[in-house]
Design an enzyme around this catalytic site. Structure first.
Site, PDB file in Angstrom:
ATOM      1  N   GLU A 158      35.149 -13.678  32.496  1.00 32.99           N
ATOM      2  CA  GLU A 158      34.340 -12.146  32.146  1.00 32.99           C
ATOM      3  C   GLU A 158      33.501 -11.630  33.356  1.00 32.99           C
ATOM      4  O   GLU A 158      32.497 -11.505  33.317  1.00 32.99           O
ATOM      5  CB  GLU A 158      33.532 -12.572  30.826  1.00 32.99           C
ATOM      6  CG  GLU A 158      34.258 -12.874  29.880  1.00 32.99           C
ATOM      7  CD  GLU A 158      33.467 -13.130  28.280  1.00 32.99           C
ATOM      8  OE1 GLU A 158      32.197 -13.019  28.346  1.00 32.99           O
ATOM      9  OE2 GLU A 158      33.985 -13.468  27.456  1.00 32.99           O
ATOM     10  N   GLU A 263      42.217 -16.036  23.298  1.00 34.07           N
ATOM     11  CA  GLU A 263      41.253 -16.149  22.376  1.00 34.07           C
ATOM     12  C   GLU A 263      41.629 -15.162  21.420  1.00 34.07           C
ATOM     13  O   GLU A 263      40.859 -14.265  20.735  1.00 34.07           O
ATOM     14  CB  GLU A 263      39.889 -15.729  22.802  1.00 34.07           C
ATOM     15  CG  GLU A 263      39.451 -16.447  24.271  1.00 34.07           C
ATOM     16  CD  GLU A 263      38.006 -16.452  24.697  1.00 34.07           C
ATOM     17  OE1 GLU A 263      37.252 -15.754  24.185  1.00 34.07           O
ATOM     18  OE2 GLU A 263      37.705 -16.643  25.888  1.00 34.07           O
TER      19      GLU A 263
END
Ligand code: 9MR
Length: 373
Positions: A158, A263
């Protein structure tokens, strides 16, 4: 005599037919996600502490039956594994790796460098030297300890903003954008065999995807090893955008990278603010109308979830040559982080197994794509 021979060969013919019918039946009716998709890509799940410690027999049996890849949902994050400057806590991470090894699973490390879930001392770092020491020590120690055992690391997690620019994390502020290369180079040295991934949410969306592509191209041009990109896949049944996902698969794969969906979950709950993604710092106040399926999920929504999973897995199968792994973010609905995000205490239904650990309609939908092939 003739009569005897004819009946013998008839009997043989009958036996062979029964055997081959049985064989093709067993090939078509796979008993688990991992066996159904064994020729396509790995099927993974994220494990919590209770799973790693094998606390619940039914969950444990389910994990071992259905999945051939695992990711630690939290226990390898710096906050837990590296709580103080010279202190590491490997108890759960060791157990996690042992669990994967004894069950012959593909073991993912999550995650080495992430702005979130840092230990308190790391938030106090404010110059290049202290951050570089933290990063070097952290990667060498953690990736080094499990070298040869972890199959793939989410090296940097991220690092991008929604517009594709780099997030102003403590790493960017002190080390500049070169920190991403430094992190990948350290990981490649600490564990030369592990596949190294850049992992992020919403990178299927055009602006952020472009940021990810630029970042990856720079790494590649500088000779840094990067093997894949992890598209997290925190999506919604209301806004799932297959076109963006397909374009991303094509574009990332043109860079010579493997794509993993790292995810995956599909929220079914309302989202009036059009919030997308997984920034854990976003929270919204609790309101009853924001938790409409508190007691049960209506059939229509159960079906919508199954349909969206069908759409997704059709796309994944179409591009199976480019996809290394599809990992669900959690084992069952009860265990999903989406019961607490972006609003606390809701009842969400984003996965393939329900709160009683039974397969849902969405599970049957994903399985039936393979029996129909
Ligand atoms: O599912 C995880 C949740 O239990 C944690 O509280 C949270 C903060 O560490 O992280 C969640 O997992 C995140 C993952 O590590 C990175 N991508 C977004 C995921 C959901 O927030």
């Amino acid at each position: 005599m003739n009569y005897y021979k004819i009946s013998l060969s008839l009997f043989r013919f009958f036996l062979l037919s029964v055997l081959s019918i049985q064989l093709s039946f067993s090939q078509k009716t796979a008993v688990s996600l991992k066996s159904a998709y064994q020729d396509d890509f790995l099927i993974g799940t994220a494990l919590g502490t209770e799973h790693i410690l094998e606390k619940n027999e039914k969950a444990d049996a389910l994990i071992k039956r259905e999945f051939n890849a695992i990711t630690p949902e939290n226990i390898m994050k710096a906050q837990i594994i590296h709580p103080a400057p010279n202190r590491y806590n490997f108890t759960l991470a060791d157990k996690y790796v042992e669990y994967g090894q004894k069950n012959q699973m593909y073991i993912v490390g999550h995650t080495l460098i992430w702005h979130s879930q840092l230990p308190p001392f790391a938030f106090k770092m404010n110059n290049a030297d202290s951050v570089r020491i933290f990063m070097t020590d952290h990667i060498n120690t953690v990736a080094g300890r499990y070298a040869g055992k972890i199959n793939s690391w989410d090296v940097v997690n991220e690092a991008l903003n929604e517009d594709g620019t780099l997030r102003k994390s403590v790493f960017l502020k002190t080390l500049g954008e070169g920190y991403i290369k430094e992190a990948f180079d350290l990981a490649a040295k600490a564990d030369p065999k592990a596949a190294l991934y850049y992992n992020d949410y919403n990178i299927e969306q055009p602006a952020k995807r472009k940021g990810a592509i630029d970042l990856i191209k720079k790494l590649q041009a500088s000779g840094t090893k990067i093997d894949g990109v992890g598209i997290q896949g925190h999506w919604s049944i209301h806004t799932l955008n297959l076109k963006d996902i397909e374009e991303s698969i094509m574009e990332f794969s043109r860079l010579g990278l493997k794509i993993a969906f790292t995810e995956l979950d599909l929220t079914v709950l309302p989202n009036p603010w059009d919030l997308q993604g997984a920034d854990v710092n976003q929270r919204f106040e609790e309101k009853p109308e924001m938790n409409p399926y508190k007691d049960a999920l209506p059939d229509s929504v159960q079906t919508a979830l199954a349909d969206r999973y069908t759409d997704l897995f059709k796309l994944f199968l179409k591009h199976k040559d480019k996809i290394s792994r599809v990992t669900f973010w959690g084992v069952d609905d009860k265990h999903s982080w989406l019961n607490g995000f972006p609003i606390r205490n809701r009842t969400n239904y984003p996965l393939l197994f329900d709160r009683a650990l039974e397969p849902k309609k969405a599970y049957q939908a994903v399985m039936s794509l393979k029996s129909a092939e």
